[in-house]
Design a protein around this motif. Structure first.
Motif, mmCIF file in Angstrom:
data_model
loop_
_atom_site.group_PDB
_atom_site.id
_atom_site.type_symbol
_atom_site.label_atom_id
_atom_site.label_comp_id
_atom_site.label_asym_id
_atom_site.label_seq_id
_atom_site.Cartn_x
_atom_site.Cartn_y
_atom_site.Cartn_z
ATOM 1 N N ALA A 20 0.829 -1.208 0.000
ATOM 2 C CA ALA A 20 0.000 0.000 0.000
ATOM 3 C C ALA A 20 0.864 1.259 0.000
ATOM 4 C CB ALA A 20 -0.952 -0.013 1.194
ATOM 5 N N SER A 21 1.968 1.229 0.735
ATOM 6 C CA SER A 21 2.881 2.380 0.759
ATOM 7 C C SER A 21 3.478 2.636 -0.618
ATOM 8 C CB SER A 21 4.009 2.148 1.767
ATOM 9 O OG SER A 21 3.502 2.140 3.076
ATOM 10 N N ASP A 22 3.859 1.569 -1.301
ATOM 11 C CA ASP A 22 4.382 1.718 -2.662
ATOM 12 C C ASP A 22 3.319 2.297 -3.592
ATOM 13 O OD1 ASP A 22 6.894 0.831 -1.998
ATOM 14 O OD2 ASP A 22 6.710 -1.118 -2.986
ATOM 15 N N LEU A 23 2.097 1.802 -3.472
ATOM 16 C CA LEU A 23 1.010 2.341 -4.296
ATOM 17 C C LEU A 23 0.847 3.840 -4.040
ATOM 18 C CD1 LEU A 23 -1.796 -0.369 -4.043
ATOM 19 C CD2 LEU A 23 -0.541 0.288 -6.072
ATOM 20 N N SER A 24 0.884 4.207 -2.775
ATOM 21 C CA SER A 24 0.725 5.610 -2.410
ATOM 22 C C SER A 24 1.873 6.453 -2.955
ATOM 23 C CB SER A 24 0.648 5.735 -0.885
ATOM 24 O OG SER A 24 0.484 7.068 -0.506
ATOM 25 N N LEU A 25 3.074 5.960 -2.808
ATOM 26 C CA LEU A 25 4.263 6.690 -3.236
ATOM 27 C C LEU A 25 4.294 6.913 -4.744
ATOM 28 C CD1 LEU A 25 7.056 7.851 -2.396
ATOM 29 C CD2 LEU A 25 7.971 5.562 -2.803
ATOM 30 N N LYS A 30 -2.631 10.374 -9.063
ATOM 31 C CA LYS A 30 -3.890 9.645 -9.264
ATOM 32 C C LYS A 30 -4.708 9.608 -7.974
ATOM 33 C CE LYS A 30 -3.131 6.164 -12.853
ATOM 34 N NZ LYS A 30 -3.049 4.719 -13.084
ATOM 35 N N ILE A 31 -4.040 9.428 -6.844
ATOM 36 C CA ILE A 31 -4.737 9.347 -5.559
ATOM 37 C C ILE A 31 -5.398 10.675 -5.230
ATOM 38 C CG2 ILE A 31 -4.405 9.085 -3.068
ATOM 39 C CD1 ILE A 31 -2.170 6.995 -3.817
ATOM 40 N N VAL A 32 -4.665 11.758 -5.380
ATOM 41 C CA VAL A 32 -5.228 13.084 -5.095
ATOM 42 C C VAL A 32 -6.444 13.331 -5.988
ATOM 43 C CG1 VAL A 32 -4.794 15.568 -5.226
ATOM 44 C CG2 VAL A 32 -3.077 14.054 -4.205
ATOM 45 N N GLY A 33 -6.302 13.084 -7.280
ATOM 46 C CA GLY A 33 -7.435 13.272 -8.193
ATOM 47 C C GLY A 33 -8.592 12.354 -7.868
ATOM 48 N N ASN A 39 -13.550 9.042 -7.022
ATOM 49 C CA ASN A 39 -13.459 7.834 -7.846
ATOM 50 C C ASN A 39 -12.104 7.148 -7.641
ATOM 51 O OD1 ASN A 39 -11.802 9.632 -9.218
ATOM 52 N ND2 ASN A 39 -12.641 9.179 -11.225
ATOM 53 N N LEU A 40 -11.608 7.234 -6.409
ATOM 54 C CA LEU A 40 -10.279 6.726 -6.075
ATOM 55 C C LEU A 40 -10.092 5.273 -6.484
ATOM 56 C CD1 LEU A 40 -7.525 7.031 -4.666
ATOM 57 C CD2 LEU A 40 -8.657 6.347 -2.550
ATOM 58 N N PHE A 41 -11.049 4.428 -6.129
ATOM 59 C CA PHE A 41 -10.868 3.006 -6.396
ATOM 60 C C PHE A 41 -11.035 2.666 -7.878
ATOM 61 C CE2 PHE A 41 -11.570 3.294 -1.863
ATOM 62 C CZ PHE A 41 -10.478 2.574 -1.405
ATOM 63 N N VAL A 75 -6.822 1.325 2.997
ATOM 64 C CA VAL A 75 -7.575 2.398 3.658
ATOM 65 C C VAL A 75 -6.664 3.189 4.594
ATOM 66 C CG1 VAL A 75 -9.448 2.882 5.299
ATOM 67 C CG2 VAL A 75 -9.805 1.253 3.433
ATOM 68 N N ASP A 76 -5.901 2.490 5.425
ATOM 69 C CA ASP A 76 -5.040 3.173 6.395
ATOM 70 C C ASP A 76 -3.996 4.043 5.720
ATOM 71 O OD1 ASP A 76 -6.377 1.970 8.464
ATOM 72 O OD2 ASP A 76 -4.795 0.522 8.925
ATOM 73 N N ILE A 77 -3.365 3.539 4.700
ATOM 74 C CA ILE A 77 -2.209 4.231 4.119
ATOM 75 C C ILE A 77 -2.598 5.176 2.990
ATOM 76 C CG2 ILE A 77 -0.080 3.845 2.810
ATOM 77 C CD1 ILE A 77 0.341 1.406 4.691
ATOM 78 N N ILE A 78 -3.526 4.758 2.150
ATOM 79 C CA ILE A 78 -3.858 5.598 1.002
ATOM 80 C C ILE A 78 -4.979 6.576 1.315
ATOM 81 C CG2 ILE A 78 -4.739 5.589 -1.368
ATOM 82 C CD1 ILE A 78 -3.163 3.002 -1.804
ATOM 83 N N VAL A 79 -6.014 6.127 2.000
ATOM 84 C CA VAL A 79 -7.173 6.994 2.224
ATOM 85 C C VAL A 79 -6.992 7.876 3.457
ATOM 86 C CG1 VAL A 79 -9.669 7.059 2.590
ATOM 87 C CG2 VAL A 79 -8.682 5.350 1.044
#
Length: 90
Positions: A20-25, A30-33, A39-41, A75-79
């Protein structure tokens, strides 16, 4: 050399959080948008699925089927870490 299959909840949680950390990094824009447009998921669908497949390939089938460590890590790391982003979802 193949990876050893993870059989402990603690190690599975660490792996889920690392993915999840790698996805966030690597997908910050994309996450911010996705959060801003609620429509994050949808925008991260491919990346989330790729991470899920990696997670599933590394943990025991029992841990994978009986826990939701990967989804909780998302959820914890990205959201939760993006609560400062203006969005109608919160």
């Amino acid at each position: 050399m193949p990876h050893q299959i993870i059989t402990t909840p603690e190690a599975a949680i660490r792996l889920a959080r690392a993915i999840a950390s790698d996805l966030s990094l690597y997908n910050e824009e994309k996450i911010v948008g996705g959060i801003q447009h609620d429509n994050l998921f949808d925008v991260l669908k491919d990346e989330i699925e790729e991470g899920r497949q990696l997670y599933q390939s590394r943990v025991s089938p029992d841990l994978f089927s009986k826990t939701n460590f990967y989804d909780r890590a998302l959820v914890d790391i990205i959201v939760k870490s993006k609560g400062h982003i203006k969005s109608k979802i919160w």
